[in-house]
Every structure is written in C-alpha cells, then in structure tokens.
Design a protein around this motif. Sequence first.
Motif, PDB file in Angstrom:
ATOM      1  N   VAL A 155       2.818  -3.340  30.007  1.00  0.00           N
ATOM      2  CA  VAL A 155       2.186  -4.491  29.364  1.00  0.00           C
ATOM      3  C   VAL A 155       0.743  -4.540  29.831  1.00  0.00           C
ATOM      4  CG1 VAL A 155       2.162  -6.997  29.085  1.00  0.00           C
ATOM      5  CG2 VAL A 155       4.342  -5.781  29.237  1.00  0.00           C
ATOM      6  N   ILE A 156      -0.176  -4.546  28.881  1.00  0.00           N
ATOM      7  CA  ILE A 156      -1.603  -4.562  29.181  1.00  0.00           C
ATOM      8  C   ILE A 156      -2.049  -5.973  29.551  1.00  0.00           C
ATOM      9  CG2 ILE A 156      -3.911  -4.239  28.191  1.00  0.00           C
ATOM     10  CD1 ILE A 156      -2.705  -2.068  26.401  1.00  0.00           C
ATOM     11  N   ASP A 157      -2.899  -6.071  30.562  1.00  0.00           N
ATOM     12  CA  ASP A 157      -3.521  -7.346  30.942  1.00  0.00           C
ATOM     13  C   ASP A 157      -4.821  -7.473  30.148  1.00  0.00           C
ATOM     14  OD1 ASP A 157      -4.428  -9.627  32.093  1.00  0.00           O
ATOM     15  OD2 ASP A 157      -4.396  -8.900  34.162  1.00  0.00           O
ATOM     16  N   ASN A 158      -4.710  -8.050  28.962  1.00  0.00           N
ATOM     17  CA  ASN A 158      -5.845  -8.109  28.051  1.00  0.00           C
ATOM     18  C   ASN A 158      -6.922  -9.093  28.512  1.00  0.00           C
ATOM     19  OD1 ASN A 158      -4.990  -6.316  25.848  1.00  0.00           O
ATOM     20  ND2 ASN A 158      -3.351  -7.803  25.534  1.00  0.00           N
ATOM     21  N   LEU A 159      -8.146  -8.842  28.083  1.00  0.00           N
ATOM     22  CA  LEU A 159      -9.261  -9.741  28.364  1.00  0.00           C
ATOM     23  C   LEU A 159      -9.423 -10.700  27.186  1.00  0.00           C
ATOM     24  CD1 LEU A 159     -11.661  -7.047  29.817  1.00  0.00           C
ATOM     25  CD2 LEU A 159     -10.635  -8.933  31.106  1.00  0.00           C
ATOM     26  N   ASP A 160      -8.481 -11.631  27.070  1.00  0.00           N
ATOM     27  CA  ASP A 160      -8.512 -12.600  25.978  1.00  0.00           C
ATOM     28  C   ASP A 160      -8.034 -13.947  26.500  1.00  0.00           C
ATOM     29  OD1 ASP A 160      -5.756 -12.404  26.221  1.00  0.00           O
ATOM     30  OD2 ASP A 160      -5.489 -11.220  24.407  1.00  0.00           O
ATOM     31  N   PHE A 161      -7.860 -14.912  25.589  1.00  0.00           N
ATOM     32  CA  PHE A 161      -7.484 -16.268  25.978  1.00  0.00           C
ATOM     33  C   PHE A 161      -6.082 -16.635  25.500  1.00  0.00           C
ATOM     34  CE2 PHE A 161     -12.079 -16.154  25.978  1.00  0.00           C
ATOM     35  CZ  PHE A 161     -12.411 -16.863  27.128  1.00  0.00           C
ATOM     36  N   SER A 162      -5.282 -15.637  25.172  1.00  0.00           N
ATOM     37  CA  SER A 162      -3.947 -15.889  24.645  1.00  0.00           C
ATOM     38  C   SER A 162      -2.878 -15.390  25.614  1.00  0.00           C
ATOM     39  CB  SER A 162      -3.782 -15.177  23.296  1.00  0.00           C
ATOM     40  OG  SER A 162      -2.446 -15.236  22.859  1.00  0.00           O
ATOM     41  N   ASN A 163      -1.761 -16.106  25.660  1.00  0.00           N
ATOM     42  CA  ASN A 163      -0.607 -15.661  26.446  1.00  0.00           C
ATOM     43  C   ASN A 163       0.307 -14.747  25.645  1.00  0.00           C
ATOM     44  OD1 ASN A 163      -1.195 -16.937  28.874  1.00  0.00           O
ATOM     45  ND2 ASN A 163      -0.225 -18.847  28.255  1.00  0.00           N
ATOM     46  N   LEU A 164       0.034 -14.635  24.348  1.00  0.00           N
ATOM     47  CA  LEU A 164       0.837 -13.753  23.507  1.00  0.00           C
ATOM     48  C   LEU A 164       0.455 -12.304  23.794  1.00  0.00           C
ATOM     49  CD1 LEU A 164       2.925 -13.472  21.234  1.00  0.00           C
ATOM     50  CD2 LEU A 164       1.023 -13.574  19.600  1.00  0.00           C
ATOM     51  N   ASN A 165       1.450 -11.489  24.086  1.00  0.00           N
ATOM     52  CA  ASN A 165       1.194 -10.103  24.452  1.00  0.00           C
ATOM     53  C   ASN A 165       2.329  -9.239  23.894  1.00  0.00           C
ATOM     54  OD1 ASN A 165       0.200  -7.759  25.786  1.00  0.00           O
ATOM     55  ND2 ASN A 165      -0.526  -9.002  27.497  1.00  0.00           N
ATOM     56  N   SER A 166       2.325  -7.964  24.263  1.00  0.00           N
ATOM     57  CA  SER A 166       3.387  -7.077  23.795  1.00  0.00           C
ATOM     58  C   SER A 166       3.697  -6.036  24.856  1.00  0.00           C
ATOM     59  CB  SER A 166       2.988  -6.379  22.491  1.00  0.00           C
ATOM     60  OG  SER A 166       1.854  -5.556  22.698  1.00  0.00           O
ATOM     61  N   CYS A 167       4.919  -5.583  24.845  1.00  0.00           N
ATOM     62  CA  CYS A 167       5.344  -4.468  25.682  1.00  0.00           C
ATOM     63  C   CYS A 167       5.339  -3.212  24.822  1.00  0.00           C
ATOM     64  CB  CYS A 167       6.747  -4.722  26.238  1.00  0.00           C
ATOM     65  SG  CYS A 167       7.421  -3.334  27.193  1.00  0.00           S
ATOM     66  N   LYS A 168       4.739  -2.166  25.339  1.00  0.00           N
ATOM     67  CA  LYS A 168       4.650  -0.903  24.608  1.00  0.00           C
ATOM     68  C   LYS A 168       5.473   0.153  25.340  1.00  0.00           C
ATOM     69  CE  LYS A 168      -0.119  -2.044  23.305  1.00  0.00           C
ATOM     70  NZ  LYS A 168       0.083  -2.330  21.874  1.00  0.00           N
ATOM     71  N   ILE A 169       6.170   0.980  24.571  1.00  0.00           N
ATOM     72  CA  ILE A 169       6.978   2.060  25.151  1.00  0.00           C
ATOM     73  C   ILE A 169       6.459   3.389  24.607  1.00  0.00           C
ATOM     74  CG2 ILE A 169       9.278   3.055  25.355  1.00  0.00           C
ATOM     75  CD1 ILE A 169      10.422   0.254  25.078  1.00  0.00           C
ATOM     76  N   TYR A 170       6.144   4.294  25.524  1.00  0.00           N
ATOM     77  CA  TYR A 170       5.563   5.582  25.153  1.00  0.00           C
ATOM     78  C   TYR A 170       6.416   6.728  25.689  1.00  0.00           C
ATOM     79  CZ  TYR A 170       1.017   4.081  23.287  1.00  0.00           C
ATOM     80  OH  TYR A 170       0.018   3.560  22.513  1.00  0.00           O
ATOM     81  N   SER A 171       6.338   7.851  24.959  1.00  0.00           N
ATOM     82  CA  SER A 171       6.982   9.079  25.387  1.00  0.00           C
ATOM     83  C   SER A 171       6.022  10.236  25.152  1.00  0.00           C
ATOM     84  CB  SER A 171       8.283   9.311  24.613  1.00  0.00           C
ATOM     85  OG  SER A 171       8.936  10.492  25.061  1.00  0.00           O
ATOM     86  N   LEU A 172       6.153  11.281  25.959  1.00  0.00           N
ATOM     87  CA  LEU A 172       5.310  12.466  25.791  1.00  0.00           C
ATOM     88  C   LEU A 172       5.964  13.356  24.735  1.00  0.00           C
ATOM     89  CD1 LEU A 172       2.672  13.329  27.247  1.00  0.00           C
ATOM     90  CD2 LEU A 172       4.053  14.923  28.568  1.00  0.00           C
ATOM     91  N   CYS A 173       5.343  13.422  23.560  1.00  0.00           N
ATOM     92  CA  CYS A 173       5.889  14.181  22.438  1.00  0.00           C
ATOM     93  C   CYS A 173       4.984  15.367  22.125  1.00  0.00           C
ATOM     94  CB  CYS A 173       6.023  13.294  21.207  1.00  0.00           C
ATOM     95  SG  CYS A 173       7.085  11.856  21.448  1.00  0.00           S
ATOM     96  N   LYS A 174       5.518  16.573  22.295  1.00  0.00           N
ATOM     97  CA  LYS A 174       4.751  17.803  22.066  1.00  0.00           C
ATOM     98  C   LYS A 174       3.428  17.785  22.822  1.00  0.00           C
ATOM     99  CE  LYS A 174       6.800  18.505  17.491  1.00  0.00           C
ATOM    100  NZ  LYS A 174       6.537  18.651  16.033  1.00  0.00           N
ATOM    101  N   GLY A 175       3.502  17.276  24.049  1.00  0.00           N
ATOM    102  CA  GLY A 175       2.331  17.281  24.927  1.00  0.00           C
ATOM    103  C   GLY A 175       1.395  16.105  24.745  1.00  0.00           C
ATOM    104  N   LYS A 176       1.685  15.168  23.807  1.00  0.00           N
ATOM    105  CA  LYS A 176       0.825  14.027  23.555  1.00  0.00           C
ATOM    106  C   LYS A 176       1.613  12.719  23.698  1.00  0.00           C
ATOM    107  CE  LYS A 176      -2.844  16.423  22.418  1.00  0.00           C
ATOM    108  NZ  LYS A 176      -4.094  16.383  23.243  1.00  0.00           N
ATOM    109  N   TRP A 177       0.958  11.706  24.250  1.00  0.00           N
ATOM    110  CA  TRP A 177       1.605  10.410  24.365  1.00  0.00           C
ATOM    111  C   TRP A 177       1.743   9.769  22.977  1.00  0.00           C
ATOM    112  CZ3 TRP A 177       4.319   9.219  28.335  1.00  0.00           C
ATOM    113  CH2 TRP A 177       3.952   9.621  29.621  1.00  0.00           C
TER     114      TRP A 177
END
Length: 234
Positions: A155-177
């Motif tokens: 979860v990114i700690d954004n530089l904004d004024f909102s508490n709304l955020n998102s969780c991101k899920i990544y995988s390394l696919c063919k050498g790229k995120w």
Amino acid sequence: MRLFSFSRIFFTKAFQLIVLLLCFSCSKTDKELNNLKASLNSSTDISKKTDDKNTLHKLEKLFCVGDFDGDGKRDTIFQHNFSKLRKGEIEKSPDPAKNEWEDIIKWFSKQDSDVYLAFNKKDKDTLHLGTVQGLYCLLNIGDTNFDGKDEMAFVIDNLDFSNLNSCKIYSLCKGKWVELKQFNIDESAFDFTSTKIASSDIQNYLEQKDNKWFYKDNLQDEPKMQLLKLDECQ
C-alpha cells in the motif's frame, strides 16, 4: 642628528600606518567575498534551504523476503527513496508529527523524489512508484496463483489529503513486474500500527487464514472478506 632621528621616526610611523590600512582593506575585502560566497550558496543549494525549514526524521524503508523470480533461491526486495534533485538516496525527510502536511508534500515535490522497489540481485526488474512518501506495508503473500513464484502486496503512502487508498498485488511475469490485482482500503487500517515494518497483513482488508488469503474491497456495496484469487502471469 635630531632631524635625522625625527625623519626616521616619521617615516617609520607612516609606513606602519600604511601597512595597517592595507591590512584593514584586505580583511574587509575577504569578509565581503565570504558574504558573497554565502549568498551564492544559499541561492543555489535548494535542498539545504528546504531542509532548514522542516524538522527531519529518519525515513522508514521497508523490505520483504521470498522467492519472487521462481529460481528456488531467497530474494530480498528493498524500498528505495531517490531524490532526482540531489541525485541520491533520501535518508531523512520531514517528520509528519512535527510538520504541516502541505509542507511535507512540497518538500517531496521539490526533491523530485521517486520511490521504487528493487531486488538485491542484478539484472532484475525495478518497480517505480513515483513521487510518494513511501509505503504503509510491503508483504510477501506467497505463491497465491500457483505459478511457482511468490507475489508481493503493498500500500502506497500517497502525498494527498484522502484516506481512500488501495492495496496492489504484483508478480514478476516474464522478468517484468505486472499488477495482478488492486482493491480499495481505508488508511485507518494502519492507525494502530506502531511501525510500518511490523506488519504481516492489513487488518480487516488482507488477512491469512488456514494458509489462504482473504481480502475486502472497501468500495463494494456490501464490503466483506472473500477468498483472494489471482490469475497466472500472461
């Protein structure tokens, strides 16, 4: 003899006076030069001027361990905060507890900062996240899509004024995120976490039970925990 003695004394005193005046003139010139140098430094050293206005603290940087490339060996992914202004790693930043939030946003913007995630190995892909303060969490959620590689969630700690955020899920696919999933959360989930690194899940939003991960999307009509399913890398 008296005339000669008087003349010698007169010329000696005159010479001493001239030397004194020259010394005074030189010291004054040196002082002016030093003031000019200080003025130039204060106008060109933007980062120093910026730091002087803020109370700084050591910037928290997270890491997670797992087999993210599927080679059967332990990997470590580190969070970095890079200043394009200073051409180097940001080690200290304004303390959110002692500075106005608007000033913190301006500070990172002036630094032209870039938060990125990088392997502890060479020739591996780097994931750039842009100008943000950092991360709330960085988790290894294991091989959730059964492709032989661990996935990471953050979860990114954004530089904004909102508490709304998102969780991101990544995988390394063919050498790229590659982003496999994103779901909405509220940053209040981190209000009671004393340190960001002491986190193995996101309470009420991403939790592990019986070796399975469950998540909740905060913007669904009726938010509830459900089984996390991820597609394989394409």
